[in-house]
Design an enzyme around this catalytic site. Structure first.
Site, mmCIF file in Angstrom:
data_model
loop_
_atom_site.group_PDB
_atom_site.id
_atom_site.type_symbol
_atom_site.label_atom_id
_atom_site.label_comp_id
_atom_site.label_asym_id
_atom_site.label_seq_id
_atom_site.Cartn_x
_atom_site.Cartn_y
_atom_site.Cartn_z
ATOM 1 N N ALA A 1 -5.956 21.658 22.224
ATOM 2 C CA ALA A 1 -6.987 22.573 22.722
ATOM 3 C C ALA A 1 -7.182 23.675 21.690
ATOM 4 O O ALA A 1 -6.384 23.831 20.763
ATOM 5 C CB ALA A 1 -6.587 23.165 24.076
ATOM 6 N N MET A 2 -8.254 24.445 21.867
ATOM 7 C CA MET A 2 -8.547 25.546 20.947
ATOM 8 C C MET A 2 -9.144 26.718 21.717
ATOM 9 O O MET A 2 -10.062 26.555 22.511
ATOM 10 C CB MET A 2 -9.523 25.079 19.853
ATOM 11 C CG MET A 2 -9.954 26.180 18.908
ATOM 12 S SD MET A 2 -8.539 26.954 18.069
ATOM 13 C CE MET A 2 -9.239 28.561 17.677
ATOM 14 N N GLU A 3 -8.628 27.911 21.421
ATOM 15 C CA GLU A 3 -8.899 29.103 22.214
ATOM 16 C C GLU A 3 -10.160 29.853 21.804
ATOM 17 O O GLU A 3 -10.171 31.095 21.785
ATOM 18 C CB GLU A 3 -7.695 30.051 22.142
ATOM 19 C CG GLU A 3 -7.402 30.644 20.759
ATOM 20 C CD GLU A 3 -6.426 29.848 19.917
ATOM 21 O OE1 GLU A 3 -5.846 30.430 18.978
ATOM 22 O OE2 GLU A 3 -6.239 28.657 20.182
ATOM 23 N N ASN A 4 -11.251 29.182 21.502
ATOM 24 C CA ASN A 4 -12.493 29.887 21.203
ATOM 25 C C ASN A 4 -12.792 30.877 22.329
ATOM 26 O O ASN A 4 -12.718 30.537 23.506
ATOM 27 C CB ASN A 4 -13.655 28.900 21.097
ATOM 28 C CG ASN A 4 -13.287 27.656 20.327
ATOM 29 O OD1 ASN A 4 -12.946 27.717 19.157
ATOM 30 N ND2 ASN A 4 -13.332 26.511 21.003
ATOM 31 N N HIS B 1 -2.088 28.205 28.598
ATOM 32 C CA HIS B 1 -1.795 28.574 27.203
ATOM 33 C C HIS B 1 -3.052 29.115 26.528
ATOM 34 O O HIS B 1 -3.039 30.196 25.910
ATOM 35 C CB HIS B 1 -1.262 27.343 26.474
ATOM 36 C CG HIS B 1 -0.984 27.531 25.021
ATOM 37 N ND1 HIS B 1 0.286 27.563 24.491
ATOM 38 C CD2 HIS B 1 -1.819 27.677 23.949
ATOM 39 C CE1 HIS B 1 0.235 27.738 23.188
ATOM 40 N NE2 HIS B 1 -1.037 27.794 22.822
ATOM 41 N N GLU B 2 -4.160 28.366 26.648
ATOM 42 C CA GLU B 2 -5.395 28.813 25.995
ATOM 43 C C GLU B 2 -5.937 30.070 26.642
ATOM 44 O O GLU B 2 -6.496 30.940 25.952
ATOM 45 C CB GLU B 2 -6.437 27.691 26.049
ATOM 46 C CG GLU B 2 -6.003 26.381 25.411
ATOM 47 C CD GLU B 2 -5.473 26.546 23.996
ATOM 48 O OE1 GLU B 2 -6.052 27.345 23.231
ATOM 49 O OE2 GLU B 2 -4.485 25.875 23.656
ATOM 50 N N HIS C 1 -4.344 33.114 25.275
ATOM 51 C CA HIS C 1 -4.883 33.460 23.959
ATOM 52 C C HIS C 1 -6.080 34.408 24.045
ATOM 53 O O HIS C 1 -6.396 35.085 23.055
ATOM 54 C CB HIS C 1 -5.339 32.188 23.230
ATOM 55 C CG HIS C 1 -4.276 31.506 22.441
ATOM 56 N ND1 HIS C 1 -3.461 32.163 21.542
ATOM 57 C CD2 HIS C 1 -3.898 30.194 22.388
ATOM 58 C CE1 HIS C 1 -2.637 31.292 20.977
ATOM 59 N NE2 HIS C 1 -2.876 30.096 21.478
ATOM 60 N N GLU D 1 0.851 31.707 18.951
ATOM 61 C CA GLU D 1 1.216 30.466 19.621
ATOM 62 C C GLU D 1 2.474 30.606 20.478
ATOM 63 O O GLU D 1 2.552 30.039 21.570
ATOM 64 C CB GLU D 1 1.381 29.349 18.588
ATOM 65 C CG GLU D 1 0.131 29.058 17.778
ATOM 66 C CD GLU D 1 -1.081 28.712 18.640
ATOM 67 O OE1 GLU D 1 -0.904 28.401 19.843
ATOM 68 O OE2 GLU D 1 -2.199 28.756 18.126
#
Length: 845
Positions: free
Chosen positions: A263-266, A296-297, A300, A319
């Site tokens: 995943a990615m926290e954009n 988790h995301e 962030h 992280e």
């Protein structure tokens, strides 16, 4: 891999340039290889007359202007745009043709074979924003972003902000213009754009608009209510814990195809691996993993997006904090109250493995450039850092920790900060000096081992008790640990804690006088409650209890700690692989947590395949298969355990009888009550049958016709790569090395090509692998090159010849540091396996 940015270059640029804003216009209505990108960048320069550079990766640049004057196109070298003669206030405009990605970096473009729909999404961490728009691509040069997108009229465009006009504004020729308002100040790597004919589900919580997106062909598999439930629980937990409301307006979560990571926290537009949309039945471990990733995301959004590290040295802060916070939120706010047990079993095992490699590094790592950070998304950065943060919480106190975090957010919101800033905030609220703690835990590498040492009298009472601490010679630091020591006794078939003491461990020997005079229990557990990051050992008496009664614990966490200690003993050559396989086979059915069950089954399989004496490996696989088949047939109908057992059994089935059983499960002539042989399980069964020569191309084609999707195509490619013929392996190798596969297809293919049960077909490619990696590293994208080197290393046999081939490559003209690191890590795993094979062989004598 040529594109890079050093820490010194970034520091120098940030000292003279301050970015105010970006206006980015993207035209996504053109061809399928490139898109138009026009960037208008307003920035100040503290040294008028000096020079700087912008980052841009693009096939073509049409025009460059600086403060209204044209700049020659020779200022662009393919990676950077040189700008000189800067004024105090500047406006740069770059009109470029940027390229779509097939590796998941930059703007990835995907065509769905199920319906022909096109989707695209950005993924920009760590250094890929400049693949989409010209920018100062580093985390400490924050700015506001205003995005405009031209897209086909049936597409929906997503960015960090909600669009000014829902659905965009119609233009000519079936095109809509999407305008997004300026964002809050943020870093380049968390900016985002996605576009396509998405399936969208909407909701709202606490005034925050929520959206879930997936492609149309997956809509029937989406389970939005569970995703929304975890999202709502996360917001409530983090709002209370962090004391600052979510700062980015709406919150969209997009499940995107061919994603290169989890995943990615954009900011405001989180992207997830599409595997989290479950096409087939999964165990609750998969749902738990998805829940942890969601949380988790979300963490962030505060730690990483609102307050961002200054440079990638502090990537671990992002992280590790998100891992700790996500797990804590999951344990306290969701139905997965045992999430710290899962962390102990799975995440800490990853940390310990990474921490014993030659490439291990301090949690607070030295990151000189982008190439270094791209191989640093590892078990130290995520799991060890989170374990140490858990210790820090205990050290300063939970309430003090959260108070310090709130002060940190308040002081640095929308800015950048460092480890020193966080420690300063925690010191102020807790009154503790964290300098020594930081030096001991964050600035040194390696993992300590703790073991009990005691004596007892004739009545079985402790006459002396101490904790011994050791460290590897390569990383000799002995740390200070706060631990609990649990005493567990068997009563009525249950292992229950009868006493616990907490103590501080320092140096190599720490006496524990509180335990002297107490009756020795059936099992002594060092680091009970998992308060510190360390490997633990059981004394012989406790190990005997564990072997016979590990399933009798009345709590999941101590059982997980005992299982983790057993696995560490296998990896360290203190327990034979065959004994570990027998331990798991005999005790796994008593484990209630499915996350622990699946981790144990995976580790037992790895132990037999990699750590057991090769002459026993066939017998070992047969032993596991027999045990798993018995467990499968006795498992409760429709249970998670049943599904876990059938998948594990499928992966090790070797005998004609077991393969016939798989065949009959696949064709439906054998059925297990409660077990749905659905799409994903069918592919797993077929792949094993193909790899053992029982089924072939016709069966693969027939299965693909049942599952005519991109996931089906990847599964079919994996099956073809597993066909046990010389010709099939050659064809697959050519596909793997021609550089034309997408990252998702590459991973699916190489995983089956390097089949551990086909050594005679795979190992001949060892020399070709070493001949290819130099060009791959130089010419392929970062993610693809890393995948080839890391996954491809398993092509080599676990033997001295693989070590020799690695050594021969490493003494050539110096390989790039990141490439060297991956090869050294692979070599170390082979050397460890050889040591453990020798240990296992000795156990058979």
């Amino acid at each position: 891999m040529a594109v890079n940015l050093t820490r010194e270059e970034a520091r120098t640029r940030a000292e003279s340039v301050a970015v105010d804003s970006y206006q980015v216009e993207l035209d996504l209505t053109g061809g399928d290889t490139t898109f138009r990108s026009v960037s208008t960048i307003e920035f100040a320069c503290s040294r008028p007359g000096s020079a700087t550079f912008l980052n841009l990766a693009a096939p073509r640049v049409h025009a460059i202007t600086l403060n209204g004057r044209p700049v020659g196109l020779d200022a662009f070298d393919g990676e950077r745009i040189a700008l000189d003669g800067l004024a105090e206030r500047n406006v740069a405009v770059i009109d470029a043709e940027c390229g779509y990605s097939r590796s998941g970096e930059g703007l990835h473009r995907f065509t769905d074979p199920a319906d022909g729909n096109v989707y695209m999404y950005s993924d920009l961490e760590t250094f890929d924003a400049h693949r989409i728009y010209a920018c100062f691509d580093q985390p400490d040069m924050k700015a506001s972003y205003e995005l405009t997108v031209l897209a086909p009229q049936d597409w929906y465009v997503v960015s960090n902000m909600a669009p000014v006009t829902e659905g965009g504004v119609p233009q000519a020729d079936g095109v809509h213009r999407w305008q997004f308002p300026p964002t809050p100040v943020m870093s380049t790597y968390i900016t985002h754009v996605s576009a396509g004919p998405w399936h969208i589900v909407r909701s709202e919580h606490d005034g925050i608009p929520l959206g879930i997106f997936c492609r149309q062909s997956l809509a029937r598999y989406l389970d939005p209510e569970e995703i929304f439930e975890v999202t709502r629980q996360g917001f409530d937990f983090f709002h209370e814990a962090f004391g600052i409301r979510y700062p980015f307006g709406k919150y969209d979560q997009l499940f995107v195809p061919e994603f290169k990571e989890g995943a990615m926290e954009n900011a405001g537009a989180v992207t997830f691996l599409e595997d989290y949309v479950f096409r087939s039945r999964v165990t609750d471990f998969s749902r738990e993993a998805r829940g942890e990733t969601i949380l988790h995301e979300m963490a962030h959004m505060w730690f990483g997006d609102l307050v961002t590290m200054r440079w990638w040295d502090d990537l671990w802060l992002n992280e590790s904090f998100a891992t700790w916070a996500g797990t804590e939120a999951q344990a306290k706010a969701t139905r997965w109250h045992h999430s710290w047990t899962t962390f102990t079993t799975a995440w800490k095992a990853w940390a310990c493995k990474q921490d014993q490699l030659p490439s291990t590094h301090p949690i607070a790592a030295d990151i000189p450039d982008i190439h270094a950070v791209e191989v640093n998304f590892d078990g130290i950065t995520y799991a060890k850092g989170a374990a140490v943060l858990k210790q820090l919480v205990a050290y300063v106190g939970y309430d003090n920790f959260l108070a310090g975090v709130r002060a940190y957010f308040a002081a640095h919101s929308y800015g950048n900060a460092t480890l020193a800033d966080l420690l300063s905030a925690l010191e102020e609220v807790s009154g503790r000096d964290l300098g020594a703690w930081s030096q001991e835990w964050l600035e040194t590498a390696g993992v300590n081992t703790l073991r009990p040492s005691y004596s007892v009298d004739d009545s079985g009472r402790f006459t002396a008790f101490s904790v011994l601490q050791s460290a590897a010679p390569s990383h000799p630091t002995l740390r200070s640990h706060r631990i609990a020591i649990g005493l567990y006794s068997l009563a009525d078939g249950a292992l229950t804690r009868v006493h616990s003491v907490e103590t501080d461990v320092t140096g190599d020997w720490t006496p524990v006088p509180e335990l002297v005079g107490m009756q020795r229990p059936d099992l002594v557990l060092i680091n009970d409650d998992d308060l510190t990051y360390a490997k633990i050992r059981l004394d012989p008496h406790s190990l005997d209890t564990a072997v016979t009664s590990v399933g009798s614990f009345t709590s999941s966490l101590p059982a997980a700690l005992v299982w983790a200690a057993s696995w560490d003993m296998v990896r360290d050559g203190e327990m034979a692989a065959r004994d570990y396989a027998r331990l798991v086979a005999g005790g796994v059915d008593s484990v209630r947590d499915i996350s622990v069950v699946q981790t144990l089954l995976r580790q037992a399989t790895l132990a037999v395949r990699q750590y057991a004496d090769p002459s026993w490996r066939g017998e070992g696989l047969a032993f596991l298969a027999s045990a798993l088949r018995s467990l499968l047939e006795a498992a409760p109908a429709g249970s998670d355990h049943q599904l876990a057992y059938v998948r594990a059994f499928t992966s090790v089935a070797t005998s004609a009888a077991d393969l016939e059983y798989l065949t009959r499960l696949l064709d439906g002539t054998v059925a297990l009550d409660g077990l749905a042989v659905d799409t994903d399980l069918r592919w797993a069964l077929l792949r094993r049958l193909v790899s053992r020569g029982v089924r072939g191309e016709d069966a693969i084609d027939a299965e693909l016709s049942r599952d005519a999707t991109d996931a089906g195509e990847r599964q079919a490619a994996g099956c073809r790569a597993a066909i046990p013929t010389v010709a099939a392996k050659r064809e697959t190798w050519e596909e793997l090395t021609d550089g034309k596969l997408t990252i998702a297809m590459f991973r699916a293919t190489i995983a089956s090509f390097a089949d551990p049960d086909q050594p005679e077909l795979v190992q001949p490619y060892r020399d070709e692998y070493f001949a290819a990696i130099g060009a791959v590293w130089a010419e392929w994208s970062s993610a693809m090159a890393q995948d080839f080197v890391e996954y491809g290393y398993t092509i080599g046999a676990v033997d001295e010849a693989t070590i020799a081939a690695t050594d021969a490559y490493l003494i050539r003209p110096e390989p790039p540091a990141a490439l060297r690191r991956l090869l050294v890590e692979g070599r170390d795993e082979v050397a460890r396996a050889l040591r453990n094979q020798a240990r296992d062989k000795a156990a058979a004598v």
